[in-house]
Design a protein around this motif. Structure first.
Motif, PDB file in Angstrom:
ATOM      1  N   CYS A 159     -10.716  -4.255   3.123  1.00  0.00           N
ATOM      2  CA  CYS A 159      -9.735  -3.526   3.936  1.00  0.00           C
ATOM      3  C   CYS A 159     -10.438  -2.525   4.844  1.00  0.00           C
ATOM      4  N   ARG A 160     -11.368  -1.788   4.260  1.00  0.00           N
ATOM      5  CA  ARG A 160     -12.021  -0.754   5.058  1.00  0.00           C
ATOM      6  C   ARG A 160     -12.789  -1.368   6.224  1.00  0.00           C
ATOM      7  N   ASN A 161     -13.474  -2.455   5.945  1.00  0.00           N
ATOM      8  CA  ASN A 161     -14.229  -3.099   7.013  1.00  0.00           C
ATOM      9  C   ASN A 161     -13.328  -3.576   8.137  1.00  0.00           C
ATOM     10  N   ILE A 162     -12.197  -4.183   7.767  1.00  0.00           N
ATOM     11  CA  ILE A 162     -11.280  -4.696   8.797  1.00  0.00           C
ATOM     12  C   ILE A 162     -10.721  -3.538   9.623  1.00  0.00           C
ATOM     13  N   ILE A 163     -10.255  -2.505   8.906  1.00  0.00           N
ATOM     14  CA  ILE A 163      -9.622  -1.381   9.604  1.00  0.00           C
ATOM     15  C   ILE A 163     -10.626  -0.698  10.539  1.00  0.00           C
ATOM     16  N   GLU A 186      -9.214   4.178  10.432  1.00  0.00           N
ATOM     17  CA  GLU A 186      -9.867   4.764   9.264  1.00  0.00           C
ATOM     18  C   GLU A 186      -8.939   4.531   8.086  1.00  0.00           C
ATOM     19  N   ILE A 187      -9.487   4.526   6.894  1.00  0.00           N
ATOM     20  CA  ILE A 187      -8.654   4.280   5.705  1.00  0.00           C
ATOM     21  C   ILE A 187      -8.972   5.330   4.651  1.00  0.00           C
ATOM     22  N   TRP A 188      -7.934   5.829   3.990  1.00  0.00           N
ATOM     23  CA  TRP A 188      -8.159   6.878   2.970  1.00  0.00           C
ATOM     24  C   TRP A 188      -7.052   6.859   1.926  1.00  0.00           C
ATOM     25  N   GLY A 236       1.205   8.363  -8.770  1.00  0.00           N
ATOM     26  CA  GLY A 236       1.495   7.695  -7.507  1.00  0.00           C
ATOM     27  C   GLY A 236       0.301   7.748  -6.586  1.00  0.00           C
ATOM     28  N   CYS A 237       0.380   6.915  -5.549  1.00  0.00           N
ATOM     29  CA  CYS A 237      -0.782   6.798  -4.686  1.00  0.00           C
ATOM     30  C   CYS A 237      -0.348   6.206  -3.354  1.00  0.00           C
ATOM     31  N   ILE A 238      -0.896   6.707  -2.286  1.00  0.00           N
ATOM     32  CA  ILE A 238      -0.676   6.080  -0.980  1.00  0.00           C
ATOM     33  C   ILE A 238      -2.046   5.736  -0.408  1.00  0.00           C
ATOM     34  N   ILE A 239      -2.202   4.459  -0.005  1.00  0.00           N
ATOM     35  CA  ILE A 239      -3.400   4.113   0.755  1.00  0.00           C
ATOM     36  C   ILE A 239      -2.992   4.171   2.222  1.00  0.00           C
ATOM     37  N   TRP A 240      -3.594   5.089   2.925  1.00  0.00           N
ATOM     38  CA  TRP A 240      -3.269   5.253   4.347  1.00  0.00           C
ATOM     39  C   TRP A 240      -4.337   4.563   5.188  1.00  0.00           C
ATOM     40  N   PHE A 241      -3.910   3.961   6.293  1.00  0.00           N
ATOM     41  CA  PHE A 241      -4.912   3.580   7.287  1.00  0.00           C
ATOM     42  C   PHE A 241      -4.337   3.799   8.681  1.00  0.00           C
ATOM     43  N   SER A 242      -5.217   4.016   9.628  1.00  0.00           N
ATOM     44  CA  SER A 242      -4.744   4.340  10.970  1.00  0.00           C
ATOM     45  C   SER A 242      -5.071   3.204  11.926  1.00  0.00           C
ATOM     46  N   LEU A 243      -4.180   3.006  12.873  1.00  0.00           N
ATOM     47  CA  LEU A 243      -4.370   1.982  13.908  1.00  0.00           C
ATOM     48  C   LEU A 243      -3.998   2.598  15.246  1.00  0.00           C
ATOM     49  N   HIS A 244      -4.542   2.025  16.308  1.00  0.00           N
ATOM     50  CA  HIS A 244      -4.178   2.534  17.633  1.00  0.00           C
ATOM     51  C   HIS A 244      -2.748   2.138  17.946  1.00  0.00           C
ATOM     52  N   ARG A 245      -2.011   3.074  18.502  1.00  0.00           N
ATOM     53  CA  ARG A 245      -0.611   2.828  18.798  1.00  0.00           C
ATOM     54  C   ARG A 245      -0.504   2.047  20.111  1.00  0.00           C
TER      55      ARG A 245
END
Lengths: 222, 599
Positions: free
Chosen positions: B565-569, B575-577, B588-597
């Motif tokens: 996942c990290r490599n793809i993102i 970025e992924i965190w 509980g847990c949230i895996i966040w990742f960011s993409l260009h809008r």
């Protein structure tokens, strides 16, 4: 530099030394607990002496400043705050040593499911101490208020952990001794968080001169 | 600077006052000395004249007296009075013992009452030298008188001294008249010179004023300014000097400031954090990287390293380097806020201003990379070995034991095929990972809609939900429906995240996809109500083969999902965190990742 300022500076450095020692002790304690590392825990226990010595030195410096220089206003509050803080820091050092002691005992037993929550408590109390220290050395009142807010989370975690452990003890009576040790650890982390709050309150007292206890009471705390 | 001020304090009189005073001193000397000399000469002259005239009259009187013989005291008195009336002089006849015989101003009967004149100056002189005089203030007539005395033989009185007193008044009034004039002249010339100097100096300062203000402007930093007008030819060298000075200052400042800018750019461009300590060990300056790295304080100036970095060792080293003559540099490693820094402390030769320079080199990533590499080999071989061991074991049992081969052969073969599948999946993952790493150009991002990708991925995960009761919800805000990404790879990401969430959620699982808009990035999060990821492991879960310690033995997995996942993102520019536990909760847990809008 006038002698008075020099002495104040020396006191500041001394208290910072103590702060750093205590911070390291707590950090090591949390790490030792997380890895069940008895060597690291023993290091904390051995190091506690240094913190105690520093407390005496800080106390002496404060006494000298009060007796010889008669500080006023903010300087007076700083000296008084340092006296108060040194007591809290020393207590944190003691509690860390106690937790480390218990960790040495627990490392000989199989791990239990609620360790994560206790570790989270430890990490949160460490965060609080770090934040309180930064608030003190900046000094930054907003950060100090933050510390007070964080205390609430640790309190809640503590009661949740207590409930878990009581349930566990009901199920498995042979593991009562490590459970009691674990309860102790949780309580001590909670105490450390409280003392971090005290340090934040002391910071507010030094900066703003407001009475200590009123500054950390929020309505949403209930 | 202090000396300059002291000097200024000493010479606090202005040029005006100084000039006026010196002019006055010169003037007074020029007036007083000649007049004093002049007056003295005149006085001498007058005295001589008076004495001469008295002496002449005396001679005439003596000649008159010498004509008669044997005067009685009464006759002498009459003669003296007659002469005295004519010449307006006071005439006294004194005998050798100083007793007054006759006095023209005193009746004869009363001469006995007069005191003895034996000690008078003129009498003493006359007795000795024949003549004598003195100038005295006479109490009898209340004015200055000149007394002239001459010794003569007068029968029947024997040796007597004749004394003539005549007023010296002519001299006194002359003096008074002349001195008043002198005083007036002096006063007049003093006032005149005072005014003259005052106006002269004022004119001079007025002329100097533009030069002064220009020099002040230059001093304040306006180095472009030049003095063009000179108040006088005498000032030309000064004007030239000031202009030259301003010119060279301008040049120097330009050189220094360009050097400073160059240095600042270099320092700010450096990735390492730098801080300079002054000679008392307090932070006096730092570069941009320092500011960005150590964000926990908003004010560093004047703080000591101990206060900022919370390391007693660093403080000790700094103090050692600043105070010691032999130790010029030291280095150590510090940990601060979960990051490792290699700190180099260097002290310059000249420590008047800068005591030491601290260079912070962030070695966290190097450390992590080292451990990742070490772990990879160990983990990969371990993960491949586990299924292989079991395949080997079962195959050997089947080969050696015919009984089992016939009765339980099928069960064993199923186990073998399951382990083989595991291995294939693992190798697939490794291959995919290395493919993404080696051929990132295959990921071509374009504008895509998020929800179809998410739904497709969720449907692919159906076979993972065996007997759990999992509720899935999609909470996408309108603002982040479209992003820049590659749908197939993004699908992999979601599938991996959903698989993880399903694995770790409890019996009644809740999985939610949410998103937030942050600047021009869209943060997408996959939330679950599982046990969460312990904080100290949150950064490591993205490492290859890393598995959360707690679940290593209970939950199956390759430990590669999040690394993929990290490599793809990252290849999509995001970025992924991890956010765990959820705020306000303990799990509980949230895996966040960011993409260009996509706009």
């Amino acid at each position: 530099m006038p002698q008075f300022l020099e002495e104040l500076d020396r006191l500041n450095m001394k208290i910072m030394q103590m702060v750093v020692q205590t911070e390291q002790a707590l950090s090591k304690t949390v790490n030792a607990f997380s890895r069940m590392d008895s060597d690291l825990a023993q290091e904390v226990v051995d190091n506690d002496k240094k913190i105690n010595e520093l407390e005496v030195q800080v106390y002496e410096l404060c006494m000298r400043l009060l007796a010889l220089e008669q500080p006023v206003a903010r300087d007076l509050r700083f000296v008084l705050g340092c006296m108060r803080m040194s007591v809290d820091l020393e207590r944190i050092g003691d509690e860390s040593a106690n937790i480390a002691d218990a960790t040495i005992y627990l490392s000989l037993n199989p791990p239990m499911e609620f360790y994560d929550k206790i570790l989270l408590m430890g990490q949160k109390s460490y965060d609080m101490l770090q934040e309180a220290i930064i608030a003190f050395s900046t000094p930054d009142v907003d950060k100090a208020v933050n510390v007070c807010r964080m205390d609430f989370e640790v309190d809640e975690l503590n009661s949740a952990v207590l409930k878990d452990i009581i349930q566990h003890m009901g199920r498995e009576s042979q593991s009562i001794e490590p459970c009691v040790q674990t309860i102790n650890i949780a309580r001590r982390f909670e105490r450390i968080a409280d003392m971090a709050t005290n340090i934040a309150e002391t910071t507010m007292f030094i900066v703003k001169g407001v009475s200590l206890k009123s500054s950390c009471q929020f309505d949403d705390r209930v | 600077m202090a000396d300059y001020k002291d000097n200024k304090m000493k010479h606090r009189y202005s040029l005006k006052i100084k000039l006026i005073i010196s002019f006055w001193v010169v003037l007074i000397i020029a007036l007083v000395v000649p007049s004093y000399y002049f007056m003295n000469t005149v006085e001498e002259e007058i005295k001589k004249e008076t004495v001469q005239s008295v002496s002449d009259r005396m001679s005439v009187f003596i000649w008159g007296l010498s004509r008669g013989e044997n005067y009685s005291l009464f006759e002498l008195d009459a003669a003296v009075r007659t002469v005295s009336e004519r010449s307006q002089d006071r005439i006294t006849v004194i005998d050798a013992q100083g007793v007054v015989l006759v006095d023209s101003m005193v009746p004869l009967e009363e001469t006995d009452l007069l005191e003895n004149h034996g000690s008078r100056q003129e009498f003493v002189n006359a007795m000795q030298d024949g003549t004598g005089y003195s100038i005295r203030h006479s109490r009898t007539v209340d004015r200055h008188l000149i007394y002239y005395a001459r010794k003569v033989e007068l029968e029947p009185f024997g040796t007597v001294v004749l004394r003539m007193a005549t007023p010296y008044a002519t001299m006194d009034s002359f003096f008074r008249r002349v001195s008043t004039g002198l005083w007036q002249m002096m006063l007049l010339s003093l006032v005149f010179t005072g005014l003259l100097v005052f106006f002269l100096v004022r004119r001079l300062t007025q002329k100097l004023q533009p030069m002064i203000s220009l020099a002040q402007a230059i001093g304040r930093g306006d180095y472009q300014k030049r003095i063009t007008v000179s108040p006088g030819r005498e000032f030309d060298p000064l004007v030239d000097a000031i202009n030259e000075m301003a010119g060279s200052i301008e040049n120097n400042i330009e050189v220094v400031s360009s050097q400073k800018m160059e240095l600042e750019t270099i320092l700010n461009g450096i990735k390492d954090s730098l801080a300079a300590l002054d000679n008392t060990g307090r932070i006096m300056s730092f570069n941009r990287s320092f500011e960005d790295t150590f964000t926990h304080y908003n004010y560093f100036f004047g703080k000591r390293p101990l206060e900022v970095f919370h390391s007693n060792e660093l403080q000790e080293y700094c103090e050692e380097v600043i105070s010691s003559d032999s130790v010029r540099n030291r280095s150590l490693e510090i940990t601060f806020k979960d990051r490792y820094y290699d700190v180099n402390i260097v002290s310059p030769e000249d420590r008047r201003r800068i005591g030491a320079i601290l260079v912070f080199h962030d070695i966290t990533d190097i450390r992590r990379l080292e451990s990742v590499r070490k772990d990879f080999v160990a983990n990969a071989s371990h993960e491949l070995r586990t299924p292989l061991t079991s395949i080997k074991g079962y195959t050997e049992t089947l080969l050696e034991n015919k009984d089992i081969l016939e009765n339980k052969g099928r069960d064993f073969l199923e186990i073998i095929i399951k382990n083989t599948n595991n291995m294939i999946r693992l190798l697939d993952d490794i291959l995919q990972l290395s493919k993404i790493e080696s051929e990132p150009e295959k990921i071509v991002i374009r504008k895509i809609a998020l929800s179809p990708v998410i739904e497709k991925s969720w449907n692919n995960c159906g076979h993972y939900i065996h007997n759990k009761n999992v509720t899935f919800s999609l909470e996408l805000a309108d603002s982040c429906l479209e992003v820049y990404g590659e749908p197939e790879y993004l699908g992999h990401v979601f599938q991996n995240l959903f698989e993880n969430s399903i694995k770790f959620t409890p019996e009644h699982g809740q999985i939610k996809v949410l998103c937030q808009l942050k600047g021009d990035m869209v943060n997408v999060g996959v939330m679950d109500n599982g046990p969460g990821i312990p904080r100290d492991e949150q950064k490591r879960v993205f490492e290859r083969f890393y598995r959360v310690k707690k679940f290593k033995n209970t939950v199956k997995g390759t430990g590669l999902g999040l690394a993929i996942c990290r490599n793809i993102i990252r290849n999509m520019g995001g970025e992924i965190w991890v956010e765990s536990p959820l705020s306000g909760k303990n799990d509980g847990c949230i895996i966040w990742f960011s993409l260009h809008r996509a706009l």
